[in-house]
Design a protein around this motif. Structure first.
Motif, PDB file in Angstrom:
ATOM      1  N   GLU A 204      37.521  51.975  45.990  1.00  0.00           N
ATOM      2  CA  GLU A 204      37.162  50.708  45.333  1.00  0.00           C
ATOM      3  C   GLU A 204      37.988  49.553  45.871  1.00  0.00           C
ATOM      4  O   GLU A 204      37.552  48.413  45.820  1.00  0.00           O
ATOM      5  CB  GLU A 204      37.230  50.814  43.803  1.00  0.00           C
ATOM      6  CG  GLU A 204      38.572  51.212  43.255  1.00  0.00           C
ATOM      7  CD  GLU A 204      38.586  51.288  41.714  1.00  0.00           C
ATOM      8  OE1 GLU A 204      37.616  50.880  41.058  1.00  0.00           O
ATOM      9  OE2 GLU A 204      39.607  51.765  41.178  1.00  0.00           O
ATOM     10  N   ASN A 205      39.153  49.845  46.408  1.00  0.00           N
ATOM     11  CA  ASN A 205      39.972  48.775  46.986  1.00  0.00           C
ATOM     12  C   ASN A 205      39.569  48.393  48.403  1.00  0.00           C
ATOM     13  O   ASN A 205      40.007  47.362  48.908  1.00  0.00           O
ATOM     14  CB  ASN A 205      41.443  49.164  46.944  1.00  0.00           C
ATOM     15  CG  ASN A 205      42.026  48.885  45.567  1.00  0.00           C
ATOM     16  OD1 ASN A 205      41.891  47.770  45.059  1.00  0.00           O
ATOM     17  ND2 ASN A 205      42.626  49.883  44.949  1.00  0.00           N
TER      18      ASN A 205
ATOM     19  N   VAL B  42      31.226  46.264  38.382  1.00  0.00           N
ATOM     20  CA  VAL B  42      32.689  46.259  38.351  1.00  0.00           C
ATOM     21  C   VAL B  42      33.179  45.187  39.318  1.00  0.00           C
ATOM     22  O   VAL B  42      32.755  45.149  40.479  1.00  0.00           O
ATOM     23  CB  VAL B  42      33.241  47.649  38.740  1.00  0.00           C
ATOM     24  CG1 VAL B  42      34.761  47.599  38.918  1.00  0.00           C
ATOM     25  CG2 VAL B  42      32.870  48.673  37.676  1.00  0.00           C
ATOM     26  N   ARG B  43      34.029  44.305  38.798  1.00  0.00           N
ATOM     27  CA  ARG B  43      34.567  43.210  39.617  1.00  0.00           C
ATOM     28  C   ARG B  43      36.072  43.343  39.845  1.00  0.00           C
ATOM     29  O   ARG B  43      36.654  42.572  40.586  1.00  0.00           O
ATOM     30  CB  ARG B  43      34.258  41.860  38.943  1.00  0.00           C
ATOM     31  CG  ARG B  43      32.781  41.487  38.999  1.00  0.00           C
ATOM     32  CD  ARG B  43      32.467  40.226  38.201  1.00  0.00           C
ATOM     33  NE  ARG B  43      31.069  39.830  38.349  1.00  0.00           N
ATOM     34  CZ  ARG B  43      30.619  38.993  39.282  1.00  0.00           C
ATOM     35  NH1 ARG B  43      31.455  38.457  40.139  1.00  0.00           N
ATOM     36  NH2 ARG B  43      29.335  38.699  39.350  1.00  0.00           N
ATOM     37  N   ARG B  44      36.715  44.282  39.150  1.00  0.00           N
ATOM     38  CA  ARG B  44      38.144  44.512  39.311  1.00  0.00           C
ATOM     39  C   ARG B  44      38.339  46.021  39.402  1.00  0.00           C
ATOM     40  O   ARG B  44      37.774  46.755  38.573  1.00  0.00           O
ATOM     41  CB  ARG B  44      38.889  43.985  38.071  1.00  0.00           C
ATOM     42  CG  ARG B  44      40.109  43.167  38.383  1.00  0.00           C
ATOM     43  CD  ARG B  44      40.673  42.480  37.118  1.00  0.00           C
ATOM     44  NE  ARG B  44      39.768  42.444  35.978  1.00  0.00           N
ATOM     45  CZ  ARG B  44      40.002  43.026  34.802  1.00  0.00           C
ATOM     46  NH1 ARG B  44      41.111  43.697  34.585  1.00  0.00           N
ATOM     47  NH2 ARG B  44      39.120  42.933  33.820  1.00  0.00           N
ATOM     48  N   ALA B  45      39.049  46.488  40.395  1.00  0.00           N
ATOM     49  CA  ALA B  45      39.236  47.936  40.565  1.00  0.00           C
ATOM     50  C   ALA B  45      39.706  48.551  39.247  1.00  0.00           C
ATOM     51  O   ALA B  45      40.571  47.994  38.569  1.00  0.00           O
ATOM     52  CB  ALA B  45      40.255  48.193  41.672  1.00  0.00           C
ATOM     53  N   ILE B  46      39.132  49.677  38.855  1.00  0.00           N
ATOM     54  CA  ILE B  46      39.464  50.228  37.534  1.00  0.00           C
ATOM     55  C   ILE B  46      40.694  51.142  37.596  1.00  0.00           C
ATOM     56  O   ILE B  46      41.333  51.366  36.584  1.00  0.00           O
ATOM     57  CB  ILE B  46      38.255  50.949  36.879  1.00  0.00           C
ATOM     58  CG1 ILE B  46      37.906  52.270  37.564  1.00  0.00           C
ATOM     59  CG2 ILE B  46      37.044  50.025  36.843  1.00  0.00           C
ATOM     60  CD1 ILE B  46      36.835  53.058  36.812  1.00  0.00           C
TER      61      ILE B  46
ATOM     62  N   GLY C 287      32.303  38.626  44.647  1.00  0.00           N
ATOM     63  CA  GLY C 287      33.306  39.213  43.777  1.00  0.00           C
ATOM     64  C   GLY C 287      32.927  40.551  43.159  1.00  0.00           C
ATOM     65  O   GLY C 287      33.768  41.194  42.534  1.00  0.00           O
TER      66      GLY C 287
ATOM     67  N   LEU D 222      32.521  44.365  43.122  1.00  0.00           N
ATOM     68  CA  LEU D 222      32.917  45.527  43.915  1.00  0.00           C
ATOM     69  C   LEU D 222      31.770  46.525  44.011  1.00  0.00           C
ATOM     70  O   LEU D 222      31.373  46.932  45.087  1.00  0.00           O
ATOM     71  CB  LEU D 222      34.137  46.206  43.289  1.00  0.00           C
ATOM     72  CG  LEU D 222      35.430  45.392  43.211  1.00  0.00           C
ATOM     73  CD1 LEU D 222      36.531  46.218  42.561  1.00  0.00           C
ATOM     74  CD2 LEU D 222      35.852  44.958  44.608  1.00  0.00           C
TER      75      LEU D 222
ATOM     76  N   LEU E  29      36.438  47.744  31.174  1.00  0.00           N
ATOM     77  CA  LEU E  29      36.770  47.814  32.594  1.00  0.00           C
ATOM     78  C   LEU E  29      35.775  47.082  33.480  1.00  0.00           C
ATOM     79  O   LEU E  29      36.021  46.889  34.673  1.00  0.00           O
ATOM     80  CB  LEU E  29      36.834  49.282  33.043  1.00  0.00           C
ATOM     81  CG  LEU E  29      37.800  50.168  32.252  1.00  0.00           C
ATOM     82  CD1 LEU E  29      37.618  51.627  32.640  1.00  0.00           C
ATOM     83  CD2 LEU E  29      39.238  49.720  32.514  1.00  0.00           C
TER      84      LEU E  29
ATOM     85  N   SER F 207      32.400  44.059  34.117  1.00  0.00           N
ATOM     86  CA  SER F 207      32.202  42.614  33.959  1.00  0.00           C
ATOM     87  C   SER F 207      31.889  42.289  32.499  1.00  0.00           C
ATOM     88  O   SER F 207      31.317  43.102  31.768  1.00  0.00           O
ATOM     89  CB  SER F 207      31.057  42.150  34.857  1.00  0.00           C
ATOM     90  OG  SER F 207      29.836  42.710  34.416  1.00  0.00           O
TER      91      SER F 207
END
Ligand SMILES: Cc1cc2nc3c(=O)[nH]c(=O)nc-3n(C[C@H](O)[C@H](O)[C@H](O)COP(=O)(O)OP(=O)(O)OC[C@H]3O[C@@H](n4cnc5c(N)ncnc54)[C@H](O)[C@@H]3O)c2cc1C
Ligand SMILES: *[C@@H]1O[C@H](CO)[C@@H](O)[C@H](O)[C@H]1NC(C)=O
Ligand SMILES: *[C@@H]1O[C@H](CO)[C@@H](O)[C@H](O)[C@H]1NC(C)=O
Length: 540
Positions: free
Chosen positions: A287-288, A382-386, A432, A434, A466, A468
């Motif tokens: 995811e990163n 998902v917009r931020r790695a969980i 933005g 992911l 976790l 959006s």
């Protein structure tokens, strides 16, 4: 009154005269308006020269087999099991003129149409209605399925009733250097796929399916055929991702073909959640990498089920460079040259479907239905790695406890995310983002339904913090009626406010523009379902 009675007799005469297949004898005692409206609708279709064996009513011998021919979900195999209404008629169009007649006769006799291309709608909206008083016809486009590749300018015209598999096959056979960024499942219909934007394993390089549409032929609510020039840029914008049904019937699409090398590379690597945490470490790294300037030619989607994460990968290039990059950037996956399968793009798509490198591409031409398994899906972005803790929890608390539950993660970034702006098409989940998450759960018969529901609701709730938010985004092609259904106002039109509840989750800031376009092109709200775009009579 006299005219209505007359037309009813005329239509009966038509039916009995022109068709041995139809045993349509409306009972005079059944409810007032509906049977005669359908009767008049059928009569209108037949006098518009649609062959009688392509107009089916529930008493036709082939009605059930045609109705279920593309149904993909046992939840909707019978109307009683889902409290929904079945069609009163099926129009199996094989010509654009049939589509025009269906719309004109439908308008005249107040019979709505549910348009069906490949029948994969997750809520079955292309062949059922949740309104018990709805009398409607299915306009089935399965016979409108021609694909004409124009090698000279690397474009193709494809009719909506073609499946993605049929499209891939025609493209790949015409020139192994041509491809199209479609989805992984070959039985999905082109009509619904492109109407909802269409995500897939090459969108990081080439964008959504709908980003590659150059022109289209649409039958509007007046029954007229419009190409891009005649429909105008607002309507052309709306049909490339605003969801099916709302704006008219798209009968065909002109698409831009993508250029690929004579072979591409596909590989599948399964990681389990064992003591060394291999699956979790790989997911946390995966995811990163998505938004890093990391090879848009490479897409690694992940299917999570049980104790396993299956990394399904397509690389538009050769094994050598891929293996070196994976070694440098993604060693957690443990990929090596022996994992590579270098195949033509067409065979690669067959491999993605079957997991079998010797599977013939002809396998993708099979049109199958699914009346045995029930499925319910939901989606998130998902917009931020969980992070590793969340992945561990997903496996421990959910995936490993129900082998019939599945998560499919589709990475964005690249062209779909970073190049095409959020307003370029109705699909807003770009900059933005992911990845998209699809949650699916399966069950058989009535037994598993409660456990399946608990699982799906539980995992969706756990993911809430976790993913959006404001709005919690969802993908229109993974239709989910639980996020909201339209309400009909006193004026008989779908209300904008009821549409916003689900519509802003699918389309975010693009929802309003879709509603304005709808108000302009279908002010009477003829093309309607439980999640169609409501008309808004304002400018933007
Ligand atoms: C097994 C499976 C795999 C999938 N994989 C992917 C994937 O990889 N990527 C992805 O993006 N989606 C995927 N989907 C979702 C799929 O794209 C949508 O369900 C899509 O709407 C299906 O298109 P269809 O023509 O088969 O569906 P249908 O049920 O025929 O239609 C879907 C909706 O569009 C309307 N519609 C259909 N044709 C037309 C037309 N010609 N003009 C106007 N409106 C029309 C229908 O009325 C209905 O509302 C998948 C679905 C399934 C079941
Ligand atoms: C059908 O409707 C009844 C009564 O409203 C309800 O109890 C039942 O749960 C519904 N069934 C389904 C499958 O939605
Ligand atoms: C792979 O496909 C080939 C060709 O259809 C078939 O003979 C073979 O049995 C398949 N292998 C598996 C494991 O399904």
């Amino acid at each position: 009154m006299a005219a209505a009675t007359l037309s009813r007799h005329v239509s009966l005469a038509f039916l009995l005269f022109f068709s041995n297949l139809l045993f349509f004898l409306p009972s005079p005692s059944s409810s007032a308006a509906s049977p005669s409206a359908i009767d008049d609708f059928v009569s209108c279709l037949l006098s518009a020269n649609i062959p009688a064996d392509q107009v089916l009513t529930p008493t036709s011998t082939s009605f059930i087999s045609v109705l279920t021919s593309s149904v993909q979900n046992a939840r909707f195999a019978t109307s009683s099991s889902s409290n929904a209404t079945s069609p009163a008629c099926i129009v199996a169009a094989s010509d654009v003129a049939h589509v025009q007649s269906a719309v004109r006769c439908g308008r005249r006799h107040v019979i709505r149409l549910r348009v069906r291309s490949g029948g994969h709608d997750y809520e079955g909206l292309s062949y059922r209605s949740l309104r018990s008083d709805d009398v409607f016809a299915v306009l089935d486009l399965a016979r409108l399925r021609a694909v004409r590749v124009r090698a000279g300018d690397a474009t193709a015209w494809v009719e909506s009733g073609a499946t993605l598999g049929e499209l891939y096959y025609s493209i790949g056979k015409s020139n192994p250097g041509f491809a199209f960024p479609g989805g992984a499942c070959p039985t999905v219909g082109v009509g619904g796929y492109l109407s909802g934007g269409g995500i897939g394993l090459m969108m990081r390089k080439f964008g959504l399916g709908a980003d590659n549409v150059l022109d289209a032929m649409l039958v509007n609510a007046d029954g007229d055929v419009l190409d891009r020039g005649r429909m105008g840029e607002d309507l052309f914008w709306a049909i490339r991702g605003g969801g099916g049904e709302s704006f008219g019937v798209v009968v065909s699409w002109r698409i831009k073909l993508s250029m690929v090398p004579s072979t591409v590379t596909v590989f599948n690597i399964a990681k389990t959640v064992s003591g060394d945490g291999a699956a979790v470490a790989a997911l946390a790294k995966w995811e990163n990498l998505i938004l890093q300037p990391f090879m848009p030619e490479l897409t690694i989607r992940v299917v999570l089920q049980g104790n396993t994460a299956l990394f399904q990968s397509l690389y538009i290039g050769g094994c050598g460079r891929l293996a070196a990059s994976m070694d440098a950037y993604f060693p957690e996956l443990g990929m090596s040259r022996s994992d590579c399968n270098e195949l033509t793009w067409l065979r690669a798509m067959a491999f993605i479907t079957t997991g079998n490198i010797t599977a013939p591409p002809e396998d993708m031409l099979r049109r199958t239905n699914n009346l045995g398994t029930s499925v319910k899906s939901k989606s998130d972005y998902v917009r931020r790695a969980i992070g590793a803790t969340a992945w561990t929890s997903l496996f421990t608390n959910w995936l490993s406890r129900n082998n019939n539950g599945i998560l499919i993660l589709e990475p964005h970034g690249g062209v779909v995310g970073a190049v095409v702006p959020d307003y370029a098409t109705p699909y807003p989940h770009r900059a933005g983002v992911l990845y998209n998450v699809q949650y699916g759960v399966f069950w058989w018969g009535d037994d598993g339904v409660n456990a399946a529901r608990r699982w799906l609701d539980g995992v969706y709730e756990e993911m809430g913090p976790l993913v959006s938010s404001d709005p919690r985004e969802a993908f229109v092609n993974y239709r989910d009626l639980e996020i909201g259904e339209n309400e009909i106002g006193e004026d008989g039109l779908t209300t904008y406010e009821s549409g916003r509840r689900w519509g802003e989750r699918y389309f975010m800031g693009n929802f309003r523009r879709l509603a304005v376009v709808k108000g302009r092109v279908d002010p009477g709200d003829y093309f309607r379902n439980e999640q169609s775009i409501p008309p808004l009579f304002q400018s933007y």
